[in-house]
Every structure is written in C-alpha cells, then in structure tokens.
Enzyme design. Structure first.
Site, PDB file in Angstrom:
ATOM      1  N   ARG A  45     -24.307   2.650 -17.543  1.00 20.10           N
ATOM      2  CA  ARG A  45     -23.822   3.675 -18.476  1.00 20.10           C
ATOM      3  C   ARG A  45     -22.344   3.978 -18.265  1.00 20.10           C
ATOM      4  O   ARG A  45     -21.638   4.319 -19.224  1.00 20.10           O
ATOM      5  CB  ARG A  45     -24.656   4.953 -18.327  1.00 20.10           C
ATOM      6  N   LYS A 206     -43.204   9.185 -20.884  1.00 16.86           N
ATOM      7  CA  LYS A 206     -42.777  10.401 -21.610  1.00 16.86           C
ATOM      8  C   LYS A 206     -43.607  10.521 -22.889  1.00 16.86           C
ATOM      9  O   LYS A 206     -43.094  10.385 -24.003  1.00 16.86           O
ATOM     10  CB  LYS A 206     -41.283  10.312 -21.936  1.00 16.86           C
ATOM     11  N   GLY A 359     -34.030   4.185 -20.610  1.00 16.56           N
ATOM     12  CA  GLY A 359     -33.445   3.885 -19.304  1.00 16.56           C
ATOM     13  C   GLY A 359     -34.333   2.987 -18.454  1.00 16.56           C
ATOM     14  O   GLY A 359     -33.869   1.992 -17.889  1.00 16.56           O
ATOM     15  N   GLY A 382     -34.514   8.264 -26.179  1.00 18.16           N
ATOM     16  CA  GLY A 382     -34.898   9.247 -27.199  1.00 18.16           C
ATOM     17  C   GLY A 382     -34.028   9.114 -28.447  1.00 18.16           C
ATOM     18  O   GLY A 382     -34.526   9.182 -29.573  1.00 18.16           O
TER      19      GLY A 382
END
Ligand code: ADP
Ligand code: MG
Length: 406
Positions: A45, A206, A359, A382
């Site tokens: 990142r 998630k 990720g 997301g």
C-alpha cells in the site's frame, strides 16, 4: 446512462492541475499490516502511493503532507497504531527525508514554509475523534493546512470520514491521485463493458459487512461462488449443522434472501460440497475432509475440500471476467491454505480478466506466487465491493470534475 463508474472516471486527476508552489495534502492509505513488533509485513500500500507523492515532488509542490489512518484506534493515541512505524520505510522508498508531525495544527507554519518540496507525515488521523465522525470543524482545520487536496486512498474511499470526504467542502482544488484513477480504470474494464459471463468469488471472515452487498451485486454478475467462513453462513441457511464453524447467525436470513434472489434473477450460486474440518485452529490434531452436510461434533470448517476446489475451478474456467474477494479458508496456516492457493492458481490460469480485492486475498495471492498472473490486484476490499454494488464512493463524490464530464 451514467453509471457509478462513469461518474467516478470523470473526476480531475493530479495531472489536470498545477501543484507548483502549492501546499498539497494527500490522503493516502498507509493502513499496512504490522507484526507484533511493529514491523511492516507487507508494504504494497505504501508503494502504491509513490507515483502520486513523487509527481508532487517532481512538480515542485511547496510542501507535501501525507495523511493516513492505521488500524482501528478509538479516537485517541495508541502507540501500536502510530504512523511512526511507517516513517522509515517511506523515507527509504522515496529516498527522501520525511518529517513526522504529531500535531498538525501547531505545525501549520512549518507546512507553509516553501523550500525544497518538504514531505510531512501526519500522525494517525484516527487518533482524532473528529475523523470518523466526519466532524465539520475538524474537516475545516485539516483543510486549513493545504491549498490542494489529493485523495489517493482507494482502500478507504468508501468511508465518509473527515480526511476522505468532509475536507472537500473546505478546499478549492480537490483531485484524485494516480492510484484512485488506476483502480477505477481497472474496475471500469470489468464492469462497464464486461466480457460475460462474470463470476464473483467471495469468501473470508468479514461476513456481516460483505453479505449485505451480495444482494445488490446479483444484478451485475452471472455466477456467485462462495467459500470461506462466508459460505458457512449459507450452508447454515440450507439447514446444515455447522457445529463450531465460524458463521453469523444474525445473517442466516440474509443468506437465504441472497439465494432466493439469485434463483429469481438466473444467477448461479456455487457453495462448498466438501470442507476441511479440524478440532482446533491453533493446535490441530485431527484434520479431516467431510461432506458439507457432515461437519463433526467439536469440529469447525476451516477450508474448502478438494471436490469443492474442482467444482469452483470449473465454474471460474467458463467465465471471462472474474472478481475475487475473500480467501476460501484460514490460508495463513499451511494446513488450511490448499483451497485458497489452488483456487488462486485456477483463476490465474483462466483466459479471463481477473481482479483480486481485499487485503487478505491479495496477501494470499502473493504468498502462493500467483500475484503477477492476475490482471489487476486492487488495494481496496470493501471499496471494490461497493463499486460492484453500483455505488458512487464518497472519496470520489465531491472531487473537481473534468469539463467534458460536468
Ligand atoms: P479480505 O481481507 O480479503 O477482504 P476478510 O478480511 O474478509 O478478507 O477475511 C480474511 C480472513 O478470513 C483470513 O484471516 C482467514 O483466515 C479468514 N477465514 C477464511 N475462511 C475461514 C473459515 N472457514 N473460518 C475462519 N476464518 C476464515
Ligand atoms: Mg481482511
């Protein structure tokens, strides 16, 4: 028809403006994974933000202030989430001194001193309560330290925070960075003129944050392939006893809803037919492959089984566009990584346009050596799912627009 992606592609980028002599604030996404000693375990990142930062240096911005969050602090200082952990690596990657700023308000004068394109890194912006609340006063304060705002934090662009959204109200010039533009371009290729069939592969843990998106995603895809802990919730909805597996009871009804919706819309759903189960995740003694209907007492599902790998591989093989978000099992442990790694290879081998988001999924693809065989690896999890849903991401919403797209 203007789609969400078309709208977002119409924003001005850094190349459309002049940063010479300006105080530029760049919202970056330096939310990198750290090990228990505070070492960066994956710096992708940070590397992804370098083109934007370097462009501002090369074009003689007066000062470049980098703003990011790290982890999920609760609006106050916590050493483990300090962006000090990032400073050295950033200096090395930029080959330039980076000055750390604990308190941006008292450093306002420093930031305005124009000499040698200084680079500043602010302390974790989520140490301020106002950030997550998108507080107006806080946004105004942040805006007061810059002349130009650049949003390059794609991974956080689905959030309405002060530094990703609220700040735009108080800055005259606001544009997207190169990473944001690159991400939109990659998704535009997959979603604007997709070569069908489109398969969406979802997994991971998630569940609550991803499952609700699946209902709207059904309009966009031809196949929905579900694995990981996410699929446990779907198998539970089919009436299977998942025993100690991770699933979300509160979302069993949503899973049923997604399955009914898919049937009505002609979207094919693929669920695991067999699972790898274990008595313990931390110290596995007993590891077995069982049919999805037969999770044993005291066991939990931790990966998809070999028959499922075959089923999923064949389903993706016949797709021309594949979007993958969420691992198929607890891939961090060798014993439970086979499903994720084998599916990664199967997707990478497809003659299709392939995008990975999330990720952990990106990390899994990197670990099994297939990263370079994917068409695009997104820095957003997301955010990329919300794009699929058809939303205009808040991080793009209020940026300046190119004339032809107003
Ligand atoms: P991403 O970061 O790619 O969006 P998530 O954060 O949603 O993905 O999920 C990744 C996590 O899901 C990994 O840490 C992985 O160990 C976990 N996971 C996957 N399958 C299971 C499972 N069956 N049981 C428990 N955890 C799982
Ligand atoms: Mg994750």
């Amino acid at each position: 028809m203007t789609t969400n992606i078309k709208y977002m592609s119409g924003v001005k980028s850094l190349k459309d403006i002049d940063v010479y002599g300006k105080r530029v604030l760049i919202r970056v996404d330096f939310n990198v994974p750290l090990d228990s000693h505070g070492n960066i375990s994956d710096d992708r990142r940070i590397k992804a933000a370098l083109p934007t930062i370097n462009y501002c240096i090369d074009h003689n911005a007066c000062s470049i202030t980098l703003v990011s969050h790290l982890g999920r602090p609760k609006g106050e200082y916590e050493e483990k989430y300090s962006l000090k952990h990032i400073q050295k690596r950033l200096e090395r990657l930029l080959d330039k001194r980076v000055e750390f700023i604990d308190d941006f308000e008292s450093a306002k004068g420093e930031i305005a001193t124009c000499s040698k394109e200084r680079v500043f890194l602010l302390e974790n912006i989520r140490f301020h309560e106002g950030e997550k609340k998108n507080d107006k006063e806080f946004s105004k304060k942040l805006a007061s330290i810059c002349d130009v705002y650049v949003n390059d934090a794609f991974g956080t662009s689905h959030r309405e925070d002060s530094s990703t959204f609220g700040i735009t109200e108080f800055v005259d010039t606001k544009v997207a960075g190169f990473l944001m533009m690159k991400e939109i371009e990659a998704f535009s290729k997959a979603l604007e003129e997709p070569v069908r069939p489109i398969a969406l592969v979802v997994g991971g843990a998630k569940i609550s944050s991803k499952i609700t998106l699946l209902e709207s995603v059904l309009q966009k895809v031809d196949k929905l392939i579900i694995g990981g802990a996410m699929s446990n919730t779907f198998l539970k909805a089919l009436g299977y006893d998942m025993k100690d597996s991770l699933y979300e009871e509160d979302y069993v009804a949503t899973a049923l809803h997604v399955m009914t919706g898919a049937r009505e819309m002609g979207v094919k759903i693929y669920l695991p037919v067999d699972l790898v189960v274990t008595d313990s995740v931390e110290t596995p003694v007993d590891v077995k492959v069982v049919p999805a209907q037969d999770v044993l007492d005291g066991f939990k599902a931790v990966d998809i089984g070999p028959a499922t790998v075959k089923l999923f591989s064949e389903a993706v093989e016949m797709s021309n566009t594949i979007i993958w978000n969420g691992p198929m099992g607890i891939y961090e442990q060798d014993k439970f990584s086979k499903g994720t790694f084998k599916l990664a290879t199967a997707i990478a081998d497809c003659y299709a346009y392939t995008i990975v988001g999330g990720g952990d999924t990106a990390d899994a693809v990197e670990r099994c050596g297939e990263a370079s065989n994917f068409s695009f690896i997104s820095t957003g999890g997301g955010a990329s799912l919300e794009l699929l849903e058809g939303k205009i991401l808040p991080g793009f919403k209020n940026l300046d627009r190119r004339e032809e797209s107003i």
